[in-house]
Design a protein around this motif. Sequence first.
Motif, mmCIF file in Angstrom:
data_model
loop_
_atom_site.group_PDB
_atom_site.id
_atom_site.type_symbol
_atom_site.label_atom_id
_atom_site.label_comp_id
_atom_site.label_asym_id
_atom_site.label_seq_id
_atom_site.Cartn_x
_atom_site.Cartn_y
_atom_site.Cartn_z
ATOM 1 N N GLU A 132 -2.894 10.103 14.037
ATOM 2 C CA GLU A 132 -1.669 9.457 14.497
ATOM 3 C C GLU A 132 -1.902 8.386 15.563
ATOM 4 N N ALA A 133 -3.153 8.036 15.816
ATOM 5 C CA ALA A 133 -3.434 6.900 16.707
ATOM 6 C C ALA A 133 -3.219 5.598 15.935
ATOM 7 N N ASP A 134 -2.908 4.523 16.652
ATOM 8 C CA ASP A 134 -2.739 3.222 16.010
ATOM 9 C C ASP A 134 -4.087 2.619 15.628
ATOM 10 N N ILE A 135 -4.105 1.930 14.493
ATOM 11 C CA ILE A 135 -5.239 1.117 14.082
ATOM 12 C C ILE A 135 -4.880 -0.328 14.397
ATOM 13 N N LEU A 136 -5.636 -0.972 15.261
ATOM 14 C CA LEU A 136 -5.355 -2.355 15.636
ATOM 15 C C LEU A 136 -5.709 -3.298 14.493
ATOM 16 N N LEU A 137 -4.857 -4.280 14.251
ATOM 17 C CA LEU A 137 -5.064 -5.212 13.144
ATOM 18 C C LEU A 137 -6.142 -6.252 13.452
ATOM 19 N N HIS A 138 -6.368 -6.523 14.733
ATOM 20 C CA HIS A 138 -7.414 -7.473 15.156
ATOM 21 C C HIS A 138 -7.263 -8.826 14.460
ATOM 22 N N GLU A 139 -6.053 -9.376 14.490
ATOM 23 C CA GLU A 139 -5.790 -10.652 13.813
ATOM 24 C C GLU A 139 -6.592 -11.812 14.393
ATOM 25 N N ASP A 140 -7.101 -11.649 15.612
ATOM 26 C CA ASP A 140 -7.881 -12.732 16.226
ATOM 27 C C ASP A 140 -9.295 -12.825 15.661
ATOM 28 N N SER A 282 0.393 -5.232 9.511
ATOM 29 C CA SER A 282 1.061 -4.536 10.611
ATOM 30 C C SER A 282 2.168 -3.639 10.083
ATOM 31 N N GLY A 283 2.191 -2.395 10.555
ATOM 32 C CA GLY A 283 3.196 -1.429 10.137
ATOM 33 C C GLY A 283 2.768 -0.531 8.994
ATOM 34 N N ASP A 284 1.674 -0.869 8.326
ATOM 35 C CA ASP A 284 1.212 -0.029 7.214
ATOM 36 C C ASP A 284 0.868 1.377 7.705
ATOM 37 N N HIS A 285 1.219 2.364 6.892
ATOM 38 C CA HIS A 285 0.965 3.768 7.208
ATOM 39 C C HIS A 285 -0.084 4.294 6.238
ATOM 40 N N ILE A 286 -1.212 4.756 6.762
ATOM 41 C CA ILE A 286 -2.328 5.223 5.932
ATOM 42 C C ILE A 286 -2.470 6.725 6.094
ATOM 43 N N GLU A 287 -2.554 7.425 4.966
ATOM 44 C CA GLU A 287 -2.756 8.880 4.971
ATOM 45 C C GLU A 287 -3.944 9.219 4.071
ATOM 46 N N VAL A 288 -4.928 9.879 4.657
ATOM 47 C CA VAL A 288 -6.083 10.352 3.887
ATOM 48 C C VAL A 288 -6.021 11.876 3.866
ATOM 49 N N THR A 289 -5.946 12.438 2.663
ATOM 50 C CA THR A 289 -5.799 13.882 2.514
ATOM 51 C C THR A 289 -6.999 14.472 1.789
ATOM 52 N N ILE A 290 -7.573 15.516 2.381
ATOM 53 C CA ILE A 290 -8.618 16.316 1.742
ATOM 54 C C ILE A 290 -8.309 17.773 2.068
ATOM 55 N N GLU A 291 -7.934 18.538 1.077
ATOM 56 C CA GLU A 291 -7.669 19.955 1.316
ATOM 57 C C GLU A 291 -8.948 20.756 1.141
ATOM 58 N N PRO A 292 -9.167 21.791 1.999
ATOM 59 C CA PRO A 292 -8.213 22.397 2.940
ATOM 60 C C PRO A 292 -8.245 21.820 4.354
ATOM 61 N N ILE A 293 -8.793 20.609 4.528
ATOM 62 C CA ILE A 293 -8.865 20.055 5.880
ATOM 63 C C ILE A 293 -7.484 19.631 6.364
ATOM 64 N N GLY A 294 -6.765 18.880 5.519
ATOM 65 C CA GLY A 294 -5.435 18.416 5.901
ATOM 66 C C GLY A 294 -5.278 16.935 5.627
ATOM 67 N N THR A 295 -4.440 16.277 6.444
ATOM 68 C CA THR A 295 -4.156 14.847 6.275
ATOM 69 C C THR A 295 -4.388 14.115 7.582
ATOM 70 N N LEU A 296 -5.184 13.044 7.513
ATOM 71 C CA LEU A 296 -5.413 12.155 8.631
ATOM 72 C C LEU A 296 -4.445 10.980 8.475
ATOM 73 N N SER A 297 -3.562 10.811 9.450
ATOM 74 C CA SER A 297 -2.502 9.821 9.346
ATOM 75 C C SER A 297 -2.601 8.815 10.492
ATOM 76 N N ASN A 298 -2.522 7.517 10.139
ATOM 77 C CA ASN A 298 -2.571 6.461 11.154
ATOM 78 C C ASN A 298 -1.701 5.286 10.714
ATOM 79 N N ARG A 299 -1.246 4.530 11.700
ATOM 80 C CA ARG A 299 -0.411 3.360 11.402
ATOM 81 C C ARG A 299 -1.087 2.119 11.969
#
Length: 301
Positions: A132-140, A282-299
């Motif tokens: 749930e931490a932000d991923i910076l787009l680094h547009e520069d 900007s604003g994209d929501h990424i979810e990586v899921t691997i069970e039984p670990i869970g889901t890693l979610s970042n925006r």
Amino acid sequence: MKFLTGEIHQSIFIGVVIDDEWVMDVKKAEAKLFELETLPNSLSECLKIGDKFVEHVKQLLDWAKKKEEDRGSYIYPLADVKLHPPIPNPSKNIMCVGKNYQDHVMEMGSAADIPENVMIFTKAPTAVVGHEADILLHEDVTSELDYEGELAVVIGRSGKNIEPEEVKDHIFGYTILNDVTARDLQKKHKQFFIAKSLDTSCPIGPYIVHKSMIEHHGKLHVETKVNGEVRQSASTELMIFSIEEIVSTLSKGMTLEAGDIIATGTPSGVGKGFKPPKFLASGDHIEVTIEPIGTLSNRVK
């Protein structure tokens, strides 16, 4: 068991998940139940204790079940806990396997690019962020930021020249890693390190799942969604190089240490593989899921 590094009431702690709803602060539980303080302050240091750490936590969980009247002081609702990277400050670069799924090799190039030997690159520890931490787009510096959902291995016992059949004894557990990559920088610099090491480009989490919960690491399903759209969906059995071969190869002449993190490669479906490419915005929501670990979610921010 699912281990984590969490924060509640501005206090960072080592935790273990209970029934996917609660988190036990292992150091507070130890002090409350056993009137002892033997555990280190970080999960990476706990890993160095090895099997004794896991057995100790099992004892704490068993005692906690019997002492329900005291649980409020060291067990918290999972929803109230801010999740940090399980290992917030890795002592070394994160080791990553490149081109480890044939379909991903093909979407990025051709059959001629399929490697004959394990291909390794690294990401800087400063790139690591949590669930749930932000991923910076680094547009520069980039206009082609991309995602790569991956299974990652966490080493639990140091070793060198590890034989493939011994690898399982050196693994503590598994987590999820998003190998965020600046494709244009990758092309510009003719190597991977800069493109893979921008700040916030290595989300890891939400937990490290102990190996006892995963019977077959070669048969896990990796799924990545961007804004709810499934982009990646594959089994780890499609890896070109198995986890046993990866860890064994890395350990030849080089000591692997407890707390080392090894990302095992990404399947097809990355943004650059689409025509036209679907790079992150900007604003994209990424979810990586691997069970039984869970889901890693970042925006993306």
